[in-house]
Write an enzyme that holds these catalytic residues in place. Structure first.
Site, PDB file in Angstrom:
ATOM      1  N   HIS A  65       0.831  -1.201   0.000  1.00 40.63           N
ATOM      2  CA  HIS A  65       0.000   0.000   0.000  1.00 40.63           C
ATOM      3  C   HIS A  65       0.870   1.257   0.000  1.00 40.63           C
ATOM      4  O   HIS A  65       0.556   2.249  -0.674  1.00 40.63           O
ATOM      5  CB  HIS A  65      -0.927  -0.020   1.221  1.00 40.63           C
ATOM      6  CG  HIS A  65      -1.677   1.248   1.448  1.00 40.63           C
ATOM      7  ND1 HIS A  65      -1.387   2.108   2.479  1.00 40.63           N
ATOM      8  CD2 HIS A  65      -2.697   1.812   0.766  1.00 40.63           C
ATOM      9  CE1 HIS A  65      -2.204   3.141   2.427  1.00 40.63           C
ATOM     10  NE2 HIS A  65      -3.012   2.995   1.406  1.00 40.63           N
ATOM     11  N   GLU A  68       2.065   1.819  -3.433  1.00 43.27           N
ATOM     12  CA  GLU A  68       0.983   2.396  -4.256  1.00 43.27           C
ATOM     13  C   GLU A  68       1.020   3.924  -4.178  1.00 43.27           C
ATOM     14  O   GLU A  68       0.914   4.613  -5.189  1.00 43.27           O
ATOM     15  CB  GLU A  68      -0.373   1.866  -3.788  1.00 43.27           C
ATOM     16  CG  GLU A  68      -1.562   2.450  -4.539  1.00 43.27           C
ATOM     17  CD  GLU A  68      -2.781   2.573  -3.646  1.00 43.27           C
ATOM     18  OE1 GLU A  68      -3.167   1.582  -3.033  1.00 43.27           O
ATOM     19  OE2 GLU A  68      -3.322   3.692  -3.558  1.00 43.27           O
ATOM     20  N   HIS A  69       1.201   4.460  -2.980  1.00 41.55           N
ATOM     21  CA  HIS A  69       1.302   5.921  -2.832  1.00 41.55           C
ATOM     22  C   HIS A  69       2.528   6.467  -3.578  1.00 41.55           C
ATOM     23  O   HIS A  69       2.457   7.495  -4.250  1.00 41.55           O
ATOM     24  CB  HIS A  69       1.420   6.288  -1.348  1.00 41.55           C
ATOM     25  CG  HIS A  69       0.104   6.312  -0.632  1.00 41.55           C
ATOM     26  ND1 HIS A  69      -0.344   7.415   0.067  1.00 41.55           N
ATOM     27  CD2 HIS A  69      -0.871   5.376  -0.505  1.00 41.55           C
ATOM     28  CE1 HIS A  69      -1.524   7.147   0.598  1.00 41.55           C
ATOM     29  NE2 HIS A  69      -1.857   5.915   0.282  1.00 41.55           N
ATOM     30  N   GLU A 145      -3.049   8.425   7.748  1.00 39.27           N
ATOM     31  CA  GLU A 145      -4.182   7.699   7.162  1.00 39.27           C
ATOM     32  C   GLU A 145      -4.629   6.571   8.084  1.00 39.27           C
ATOM     33  O   GLU A 145      -5.822   6.362   8.291  1.00 39.27           O
ATOM     34  CB  GLU A 145      -3.792   7.147   5.792  1.00 39.27           C
ATOM     35  CG  GLU A 145      -4.918   6.395   5.077  1.00 39.27           C
ATOM     36  CD  GLU A 145      -4.487   5.871   3.711  1.00 39.27           C
ATOM     37  OE1 GLU A 145      -3.522   6.409   3.138  1.00 39.27           O
ATOM     38  OE2 GLU A 145      -5.118   4.926   3.220  1.00 39.27           O
TER      39      GLU A 145
END
Length: 436
Positions: A65, A68-69, A145
């Site tokens: 993840h 992905e950023h 987040e």
């Protein structure tokens, strides 16, 4: 536009199903799927990588993840932060998503802008540039987040705790976003090593749905993704789940909880795992039992007995390894969680004994097939469907068989699936309550 090299024998149109895709493979191993839909001059352009958070390195949960950023942080051609701005400047929109089994990037764009999108996406497949000044501030974004979406949400915390308890050994027990202390340990070297290990054309699937044919797409794909050098693809090693022999229960109490909730999850086969022959029956069963305001659970607990304000469930069948079937109920004020759980268990006992009435089975099957026909007109829906299936161990042909397999489910298959699924030795029951 040249179609040289497009040999009929290399193009494999599926003969069954709803979407009738065409698929072919580039010389570097990248699979391509085309779903034609010529209603408007628009395409959905997706690149899927067969790697997700269940493939996280040991001690680095959620690293996929994080990467992905970072994929939006630039190459030599595209400066940091410019990717999405260019997509918007061309009139499109874009985003990305990470799951336990895959990571995907997409743009919804006018057909004549597709070559530019393919060029940009192929560029970051091979030429991502990461420096400390970009990586570590983005790590702080992930930390925030996690605080917002999980740590500050008791319901999300309960779901995360249940996931960790559902799997004794398999990495599906890891949260997609990662554990906080492991997020804080990410380094630039971790991200680059993961990128170089998994982001190869032979580990990617290109899915384009919309106003385009395979004959039009193939030369574009060869001129962009086809230029990316092939690399070796590591074996996707997953730890096997040992037999589960004991029911597990947990309760999360938090002063922020305004409404208690009961959640029950079961470990069940997916469409790709051992026991897959039960997957279609499980999907039909859960459509009848837990989907929406006409479901059996909602009718029994909310409408008929007035014990809950909401109730339902779902089955996550598209998964590489054994997956989850989840049920939930939110009691009405003054009703205890024990009462709601007893009623839930009565419904499940009846399902295991009697299955689904024949008329209800036929009604649910017709509804599922009708909804699938509507999905045929959704560019994003078609792209998501094939990308998720192909990254979760299914083939294009198996994905296209779905309507026939759903229509063939009978009452005996439902009974067998229910007996397999609702085994409390494979269950986790979670309670969310207000802390006094």
């Amino acid at each position: 536009m040249s179609t040289a090299g497009l040999e009929p024998a290399e193009v494999v149109p599926a003969k069954k199903g709803l979407f009738h895709p065409t698929t072919f493979t580039l010389d570097n191993g990248m699979q391509v799927v085309v779903v034609e839909n010529h209603r408007a001059p628009v395409v959905a352009h997706w690149v899927w990588y067969k790697v997700g958070c269940a493939d996280s390195p040991v001690g680095k949960s959620g690293l996929p993840h994080f990467l992905e950023h970072l994929m939006f942080k630039g190459t030599d051609k595209i400066p940091p932060g410019a990717f999405s701005k260019e997509v918007a400047r061309q009139g499109g929109n874009d985003n990305a998503q990470t799951s336990l089994d895959y990571t995907a990037y997409f743009q919804l764009i006018a057909k004549d802008r597709l070559p530019l999108m393919m060029e940009m996406e192929a560029d970051r497949m091979a030429n991502l540039r990461l420096v400390d000044e970009i990586v570590y501030p983005e790590r702080d974004v992930i930390v925030e987040e996690r605080r917002q979406r999980t740590d500050n949400d008791p319901a999300a915390q309960l779901s995360e705790q249940m996931g960790a308890l559902q799997y004794l050994h398999h990495p599906y027990r890891l949260p997609v976003i990662g554990w906080m202390h492991e997020i804080q340990s990410y380094t630039r070297e971790d991200a680059l090593a993961f990128y170089e290990r998994w982001y190869a054309p032979g580990n990617a699937v290109l899915v384009v749905a919309g106003d385009i044919t395979a004959e039009e797409l193939r030369p574009l794909a060869e001129a962009t993704y086809g230029k990316v050098a092939p690399r070796g693809i590591p074996e996707r090693v997953r730890l096997g789940e040992p037999p589960q022999l004991a029911e597990r229960r947990l309760e999360l109490a938090d002063e922020r909880v305004g409404q208690p909730m009961l959640i029950r999850s079961y470990l069940v086969p997916s469409f790709a795992s051992e026991g897959r022959e039960h997957a279609y029956a499980l999907e039909v069963l859960m459509e009848w039992l837990g989907s929406g305001g006409t479901s059996e659970l909602f009718r029994e607990l909310v409408v008929e007995k007035g014990l809950a304000s909401n109730a339902g469930g779902f089955y996550r069948g598209v998964s590489l390894d054994p997956t989850l079937l989840r049920l939930y109920a939110i009691p009405r004020p003054g009703v205890g969680l024990d009462t709601v759980e007893e009623e839930l268990d009565e419904v499940l006992a009846r399902v295991m004994r009697d299955g689904i009435p024949q008329d209800a089975l036929e009604r649910v099957q017709k509804r599922m097939l009708a909804e699938a026909v509507y999905d045929r007109d959704s560019l994003m829906g078609a792209s998501r469907y094939f990308g998720a299936c192909l990254c979760s161990g299914l083939t294009v042909e198996e994905a296209e068989e779905w309507p026939d397999r759903i229509a063939s489910v009978g009452r005996d298959e439902i009974l067998a699936a229910a007996a397999l699924a609702f085994d409390k030795r494979k269950a986790v029951t979670g309670r969310l309550v207000h802390a006094a």
